[in-house]
Design a protein around this motif. Structure first.
Motif, short mmCIF file in Angstrom:
data_model
loop_
_atom_site.label_atom_id
_atom_site.label_comp_id
_atom_site.label_asym_id
_atom_site.label_seq_id
_atom_site.Cartn_x
_atom_site.Cartn_y
_atom_site.Cartn_z
N ARG A 102 -19.18 48.09 72.82
CA ARG A 102 -19.14 49.21 71.88
C ARG A 102 -17.87 49.18 71.03
N TRP A 103 -16.75 48.89 71.68
CA TRP A 103 -15.48 48.89 70.96
C TRP A 103 -15.46 47.77 69.91
N VAL A 104 -15.91 46.58 70.30
CA VAL A 104 -15.93 45.45 69.36
C VAL A 104 -16.88 45.72 68.21
N GLU A 105 -18.07 46.23 68.52
CA GLU A 105 -19.05 46.50 67.46
C GLU A 105 -18.54 47.57 66.49
N ASP A 106 -17.85 48.58 67.00
CA ASP A 106 -17.26 49.59 66.12
C ASP A 106 -16.24 48.95 65.18
N SER A 107 -15.42 48.05 65.72
CA SER A 107 -14.43 47.36 64.89
C SER A 107 -15.11 46.52 63.82
N LEU A 108 -16.16 45.80 64.20
CA LEU A 108 -16.86 44.95 63.25
C LEU A 108 -17.58 45.78 62.18
N HIS A 109 -18.10 46.94 62.57
CA HIS A 109 -18.72 47.83 61.59
C HIS A 109 -17.70 48.26 60.53
N ARG A 110 -16.49 48.60 60.97
CA ARG A 110 -15.47 49.03 60.03
C ARG A 110 -15.07 47.90 59.08
N ILE A 111 -14.94 46.68 59.63
CA ILE A 111 -14.57 45.54 58.80
C ILE A 111 -15.68 45.24 57.79
N SER A 112 -16.93 45.25 58.25
CA SER A 112 -18.05 44.94 57.35
C SER A 112 -18.13 45.96 56.23
N LYS A 113 -17.89 47.24 56.55
CA LYS A 113 -17.91 48.28 55.52
C LYS A 113 -16.82 48.02 54.49
N ALA A 114 -15.64 47.63 54.95
CA ALA A 114 -14.54 47.36 54.03
C ALA A 114 -14.83 46.14 53.16
N ILE A 115 -15.48 45.12 53.72
CA ILE A 115 -15.83 43.94 52.94
C ILE A 115 -16.79 44.31 51.82
N VAL A 116 -17.80 45.11 52.14
CA VAL A 116 -18.76 45.52 51.12
C VAL A 116 -18.07 46.37 50.05
N GLN A 117 -17.18 47.26 50.47
CA GLN A 117 -16.44 48.08 49.51
C GLN A 117 -15.59 47.21 48.60
N GLU A 118 -15.03 46.14 49.15
CA GLU A 118 -14.24 45.21 48.34
C GLU A 118 -15.13 44.51 47.31
N ALA A 119 -16.34 44.13 47.72
CA ALA A 119 -17.27 43.49 46.79
C ALA A 119 -17.68 44.45 45.68
N VAL A 120 -17.93 45.70 46.04
CA VAL A 120 -18.30 46.70 45.04
C VAL A 120 -17.15 46.93 44.06
N ALA A 121 -15.94 47.03 44.59
CA ALA A 121 -14.77 47.31 43.75
C ALA A 121 -14.53 46.20 42.73
N HIS A 122 -14.89 44.96 43.07
CA HIS A 122 -14.67 43.83 42.17
C HIS A 122 -15.94 43.42 41.43
N GLY A 123 -16.98 44.24 41.52
CA GLY A 123 -18.20 43.96 40.77
C GLY A 123 -18.90 42.69 41.20
N CYS A 124 -18.84 42.36 42.48
CA CYS A 124 -19.44 41.12 42.98
C CYS A 124 -20.94 41.32 43.26
N SER A 125 -21.72 40.33 42.89
CA SER A 125 -23.16 40.37 43.16
C SER A 125 -23.51 39.61 44.44
N HIS A 126 -22.57 38.80 44.96
CA HIS A 126 -22.80 38.02 46.17
C HIS A 126 -21.58 38.11 47.08
N ILE A 127 -21.83 38.09 48.39
CA ILE A 127 -20.79 37.94 49.40
C ILE A 127 -21.08 36.64 50.13
N ALA A 128 -20.16 35.70 50.08
CA ALA A 128 -20.39 34.38 50.67
C ALA A 128 -19.52 34.19 51.91
#
Length: 367
Positions: A252-278
């Motif tokens: 549970r603890w690891v998955e919570d951490s990974l959820h937070r990181i994945s959310k931040a990655i997507v937010q970073e892609a949105v902020a930079h107008g990215c259409s793909h995450i590689a």
């Protein structure tokens, strides 16, 4: 080859009787998800484990609804994800209240839905209904590129009802293994790829220079392993139960951490107008990454899946490519060079550096 995921929206053609069944299914599905959340909220410590939520609520939901087993499990998964999100926000010191689902939608997988070329068969509270896709003519559109393309496999779908148009739509998830499209260094006009490099010291590093340190994650993992090793020496039944409980807490603890990181990655892609995450290709990653263990391979796969799921909501595609191209590619100008990444925690676009060294034009009118 890399894995690409895309979501296609298809309008459904259903008659009045089938529409009534779908409305009833949506109603009972939302009731089930909300019931599971309410049950979890009775405890001070909110259970997030799908297994525990299943044990606590499955029989009651089956008894109170006409949903078939797979849809009950889908509602449970929806509730579990929402509960995890709240718990994660609490741990970050943020306020968050009990989730309550009102959006008329149902998640289907390949067990509760059968996807055909021009129609879908959906499980309801009373058997199945068949609904035809209302698609645009073949051409340059997502329906043709992904849904009508045999290279793409349907992974599941979310049924949604739009009250303003009195219409059901199916958001169909697809995936395919395709050749990576890495733009030439000179082709930078339409560069919209956010690269994600994976590692042990830095669990994720983006091509925009954001990184998430893996030291605490690795430390916690080692502590769990040490404590488990000490408990195992006792060999008692109580010790075995304690180890199982520790495993649940760790996951549970690891998955919570990974959820937070994945959310931040997507937010970073949105902020930079990215259409793909590689992401870098996860196949045989343990062989390529010194010191990587089975735990790291599992965590990387989880992080990729969580990111892909969240990115779909933002209409951002998620792919896996050769690791040489992920975090070395500048998301702003598109330049892909090994020198862009002098270390795992540092990103410096060489194109930008070169421009900064050029003589500056005088602004006082002199040449």
């Amino acid at each position: 080859m890399v894995e690409t995921r895309r979501t296609v929206v298809a309008k459904l053609d259903v008659d009045d009787s089938d529409a009534t069944l779908l409305h009833k299914t949506v109603e009972e599905y939302l009731w089930a998800a909300n019931y599971i959340v309410r049950d979890a909220w009775q405890d001070d410590y909110k259970p997030t484990s799908k297994t525990k939520l299943h044990e606590r609520t499955y029989s009651a939901v089956r008894g109170e609804t006409r949903l078939q087993a797979n849809l009950v499990q889908s509602a449970r998964n929806k509730a579990a994800e929402a509960i995890k999100g709240v718990v994660a926000r609490w741990k970050n010191g943020k306020k968050s209240s009990q989730p309550h689902f009102t959006t008329p939608s149902v998640r289907y997988d390949k067990r509760s839905a059968t996807f055909h070329e021009d129609y879908v068969s959906l499980s309801t509270v009373n058997g199945r209904v068949e609904a035809k896709y209302v698609l645009p003519p073949e051409g340059e559109n997502p329906q043709t590129k992904y849904l009508r393309n045999d290279d793409y496999e349907v992974t599941g779908a979310t049924l949604q009802y739009r009250d303003e148009t009195d219409t059901f739509y199916l958001h169909i998830g697809t995936k395919a293994d395709v050749e990576p499209e890495i733009p030439d260094e000179g082709d930078t006009e339409h560069s919209t790829v956010l690269g994600v490099d994976l590692g042990i010291e830095q669990i994720a590093v983006t091509s925009t220079g954001m990184f998430w340190n893996g030291a605490y994650l690795n430390h916690r993992r080692q502590e769990y392993e040490r404590i488990r090793g000490n408990i195992q020496h006792t060999g008692t039944e109580s010790a075995h139960r304690t180890i199982e409980q520790m495993g649940d807490r760790e996951t549970r603890w690891v998955e919570d951490s990974l959820h937070r990181i994945s959310k931040a990655i997507v937010q970073e892609a949105v902020a930079h107008g990215c259409s793909h995450i590689a992401f870098e290709d996860l196949i045989d990653i343990r062989d390529r990454m010194p010191g990587a263990k089975k735990f790291h391979a599992w965590a990387f796969r989880r992080l990729y899946d969580y990111t892909a799921y969240k990115a779909e909501a933002e209409e951002i595609a998620t792919t896996q490519i050769d690791p040489a191209y992920t975090s070395q590619r500048c998301s702003q100008c598109g330049t892909t060079l090994r020198e862009n990444r002098p270390s795992q925690a540092e990103f410096r676009c060489q194109q930008t550096v070169a421009r900064s060294l050029l003589p500056q034009r005088a602004t006082d009118g002199s040449e």
